[in-house]
Design a protein around this motif. Structure first.
Motif: not given
Length: 290
Positions: A177-179, A190-191, A211-216
């Motif tokens: 996600i960071e990249e 993501l899954a 937190v959820t992936p969307h929130q993150y």
């Protein structure tokens, strides 16, 4: 062996210090035991790592630290930081003497958990205290007070332990996600990257990060946007699109929900006054060109 490098002391005062900590350790470096000498509150701004510590006799815990999360350390507490799944991290680390922390936060200088997950209440702090920002000592003193006070308000019960297999999968996902934080990131993508079903990935990610992936993803983008608003003259529309938001109105709505103010109001509270680009006579901060 690569050690944690204290790049610089950003500021210090009576009973408190704030440091920019950069770690270059990776999967080949074995973790070693350290001890918190003071009350420690570390804001993770880059990278991931595993933080292990004991909250009491025989009560060893382990948690994943990712950008947006807050590391907590009590005086005398032993701990280890490991990088089994990726190299490097960066934290803005606030250190307080017990007396200083108790005076600021009006609570005992010890914690009942090892971390605070990425929370909306802390987004403004993360946007304002990135080590790349140039701040005078007075602003860092205010930040030290705000950080101690915020942690005292939001710290709660310890989270459930996360299995090592889940820790690895989520650690890898956070770095993925960071990249790609400004691009399109769906739960399915993501899954697939984590080699899990969407349901199991969602449950595992939320368990490991809080937190959820969307929130993150949204919180990471909004903190980046907040930092750009405070630091430069980029147009709000450009920041919105660069941050992965499809339109400015949606960006304004989500930003206000996260920070409590509009992007323009957030920028103005920093004292930054960008020049008007409309070229119209009498145009200024209220003309709407930003």
């Amino acid at each position: 062996m690569a050690e944690i490098a204290v790049n610089r002391t950003l500021a210090s005062g009576a009973g408190w210090t704030v440091e920019d900590l950069v770690c270059t350790r990776g999967p080949r470096d074995r973790p070693f035991e350290e001890q918190h000498g003071q009350v420690t509150v570390g804001l993770v701004v880059e990278g991931t790592f595993q933080y292990r510590g004991a909250l009491g006799a025989g009560d060893a815990r382990r948690c994943l630290m990712a950008p947006g999360s807050v590391l907590l350390g009590s005086p005398g507490q032993c701990f280890e930081c490991g990088h089994e799944h990726g190299a490097g991290d960066r934290c803005v680390s606030f250190h307080y003497s017990p007396a200083c922390f108790e005076r600021i936060a009006d609570r005992a200088p010890s914690f009942q958990r090892l971390r605070i997950p990425p929370l909306r209440d802390l987004s403004r702090l993360f946007a304002s205290v990135h080590p790349a920002r140039r701040r005078d000592p007075g602003l860092w003193e205010e930040a030290a007070v705000r950080v101690a006070g915020a942690v005292a308000l939001v710290e709660g019960a310890e989270e459930a332990a996360v299995p090592p297999s889940a820790m690895r999968r989520v650690d890898e996902s956070v770095r993925f996600i960071e990249e790609r934080r400004s691009g399109a990131l769906s739960l399915d993508e993501l899954a697939r990257e984590a080699r899990l079903s969407p349901y199991h990935f969602l449950r595992m990610f939320e368990q490991a990060t809080g937190v959820t992936p969307h929130q993150y993803v949204r919180r990471l983008r909004l903190v980046d946007a907040g930092r750009r608003l405070l630091d430069g003259a980029d147009r709000i529309a450009a920041i919105a699109f660069d941050s992965g938001f499809g339109d400015v109105s949606n960006f304004n709505r989500v930003f206000r929900a996260e920070f409590g103010v509009s992007p323009r109001e957030f920028r103005l509270t920093s004292g930054f006054r960008p020049a008007c680009r409309s070229g119209l006579p009498g145009a200024g901060p209220g003309c709407g060109c930003r």
